[in-house]
Design a protein around this motif. Structure first.
Motif, PDB file in Angstrom:
ATOM      1  N   ARG A 150     -17.614  46.190 -16.261  1.00  0.00           N
ATOM      2  CA  ARG A 150     -17.836  44.803 -16.703  1.00  0.00           C
ATOM      3  C   ARG A 150     -16.512  44.022 -16.765  1.00  0.00           C
ATOM      4  N   HIS A 173     -22.495  37.431 -20.699  1.00  0.00           N
ATOM      5  CA  HIS A 173     -23.061  37.761 -22.004  1.00  0.00           C
ATOM      6  C   HIS A 173     -24.552  37.435 -22.062  1.00  0.00           C
ATOM      7  N   HIS A 229     -21.298  33.591 -16.977  1.00  0.00           N
ATOM      8  CA  HIS A 229     -20.165  33.114 -16.186  1.00  0.00           C
ATOM      9  C   HIS A 229     -20.668  33.032 -14.742  1.00  0.00           C
ATOM     10  N   GLU A 244     -18.254  28.958 -24.085  1.00  0.00           N
ATOM     11  CA  GLU A 244     -17.275  29.646 -24.947  1.00  0.00           C
ATOM     12  C   GLU A 244     -15.827  29.335 -24.596  1.00  0.00           C
ATOM     13  N   HIS A 245     -15.565  28.547 -23.586  1.00  0.00           N
ATOM     14  CA  HIS A 245     -14.181  28.274 -23.199  1.00  0.00           C
ATOM     15  C   HIS A 245     -13.668  26.937 -23.702  1.00  0.00           C
ATOM     16  N   ASN A 270     -25.055  33.326 -22.439  1.00  0.00           N
ATOM     17  CA  ASN A 270     -23.847  32.769 -21.812  1.00  0.00           C
ATOM     18  C   ASN A 270     -23.559  33.493 -20.497  1.00  0.00           C
TER      19      ASN A 270
END
Ligand code: ZN
Length: 468
Positions: free
Chosen positions: A328, A378, A385, A424-425, A383
């Motif tokens: 991961r 995630h 990416h 989250e960024h 979430n």
């Protein structure tokens, strides 16, 4: 005649802690992805909250912009200064002020490296659960200012949910001491939440009281091969039910993520005999010994029988656990080595992640033939990416020129699904235009009023978060 600002800063923090030479400034002006290059009058490195306050007050008097910076590991350019600004680095504010294993709290200064907080908690028999790729160099002030997420949000929440109290230096140099270690405190507006996720646009977080948890003593980790992302949803729900809600990580990896890792990352190994379209890293942990292994095995047996899972491996040792996590964790690095990447840090309701991946994949493949979708991350908290790797053999610069067009396609789908274009960024500089496009007018109006109330001169981290 008034003293020049740089001299005043030196008088406050000591000449050794005010940097003005180009070579000294360089690391504070560059950022992780190389998208922006900053410029600054100086970097100040205060050693105490009082010094931060004095630095900010001096900047206020001189009319200089203030850009707070922690570990400078942000992914959206939130810490990049513009000409004339003073970077206030928190790196010397690195003390752990207190740890209380009865209250399950730790009080830390903003410049503490995340891993150092994790270690201090562990030494006290506790867990500080915030965990993310940059944990060896990111600093907690930045984690809080961006409301960082990471791999344990599913169980423990994001940075915001781990905060009990804050100490903040306000744009006029006043200090708000909100370092209360209270689980209950209903006394009006909860000011700490204004500063969490504000990316330094409302003030500088200088210290925080954070939540700790009992340290897990039993951890079970599995890598499950799946026919599709939808199969992961039932597996996650079953694992939560069977384990007393002990699932602490639930990470999705597509086959292409593993393929890129096998091609570019030394020591990576495919634990299965044949390739599978998707993988789910599932981790359960508990501070009560016994029971997780049996629970996980029975959930996996059922999934294998129903066809929700095609195969599964369980870690039999700490070493094997690390090897599974490496699959991961290698995805971003492997993608970087493969060439250009266009990135999306997005979220939708967890139940809609499979639909989002399918819709967005079809849309970008139609718009840019040959683009390689690497959707990972995630799943347990919704979430994804949703990163795009350049077509094999394509020109990197030509591919990156498609950044905004690809963003528009993906973010429009996210918006249509009631999702978020930054999970989250944060926003930084990178997504300011997306704020203008996707936030409701009433939200932006409220945010601008809050900004004007706390920072009427607009000197705190200007150009970030809010569109002009
Ligand atoms: Zn992530």
């Amino acid at each position: 005649m008034s003293m020049p600002l740089v001299d005043r800063l030196a008088a406050i923090v000591g000449a050794a802690h005010v940097l003005t030479e180009a070579a000294d400034l360089a690391p504070y002006l560059a950022e992780e992805r190389g998208l922006y290059h900053g410029s600054a009058l100086a970097v100040a490195r205060p050693g105490s909250t009082a010094e931060v306050a004095a630095v900010v007050a001096a900047c206020a008097e001189a009319g200089a912009a203030v850009v707070p910076q922690g570990g400078n590991t942000g992914l959206c350019g939130g810490g990049v200064p513009e000409a004339g600004a003073v970077v206030v680095s928190t790196e010397r504010l690195n003390r752990i002020r207190a740890i209380d294993p009865v209250d399950f709290t730790i009080t830390v200064e903003a410049g503490c490296v995340l891993a150092a907080i994790q270690d201090a908690a562990e030494a006290a028999g506790c867990l500080f659960p915030l965990s993310l790729g940059a944990e060896g160099s990111c600093r907690i002030g930045g984690n809080l200012s961006t409301n960082a997420g990471g791999v344990a949000v599913l169980r423990y929440g994001n940075a915001r949910e781990l905060v009990l109290g804050l100490e903040v230096v306000l744009p006029d140099g006043r200090v708000w001491n909100g370092l209360k270690a209270l689980r209950k405190n209903n006394t009006g507006y909860d000011l700490k939440h204004l500063f969490v996720g504000a990316e330094g646009t409302l003030g500088i977080i200088t210290a925080a009281v954070l939540k700790l948890f009992p340290r897990p003593c039993e951890v079970e980790t599995a890598l499950v091969a799946l026919p599709d992302p939808a199969s992961a949803l039932g597996l996650l729900a079953a694992a939560r039910r069977a384990s007393g809600d002990a699932v602490t990580a639930c990470e999705l990896v597509p086959r292409i993520g593993l393929d890129l890792g096998l091609a570019h990352v030394a020591g990576l190994r495919d634990p299965f005999e044949r390739p599978h379209p998707w993988y789910l890293l599932l981790e359960l942990s508990s501070s009560r010994p016994g029971g997780l292994r049996t629970a996980l095995e029975s959930v996996l047996a059922e999934a294998l029988e129903s066809g929700a899972a095609s195969d599964a491996v369980l870690a039999e040792s700490g070493e094997q656990r690390k090897a599974l996590w490496k699959i991961r964790e290698s995805v971003p690095e492997a993608q970087k080595r493969e060439g250009g990447s266009i990135k999306h840090d997005v979220s939708v309701a967890t139940s809609r992640v499979p639909e989002f991946i399918a819709r967005a994949t079809a849309a970008v493949e139609a718009a840019l033939p040959g683009v390689r979708v690497v959707a990972f991350g995630h799943l347990g908290d919704g979430n994804v990416h949703f990163n795009l790797t350049q077509p094999a053999g394509a020109d990197k610069a030509g591919f990156l020129a498609e950044w905004e067009r690809m963003n528009r396609i993906v973010h429009d789908i996210v918006a249509a699904m009631d999702g978020s274009v930054s999970a989250e960024h944060g926003i930084g500089r990178l997504k300011v235009a997306e704020m203008a496009r996707y936030k409701q007018d009433v939200e932006l109006d409220l945010m601008r009023r809050i900004k004007a109330a706390l920072d009427p001169d607009g000197r705190m981290n200007p150009g970030k978060v809010l569109p002009p």
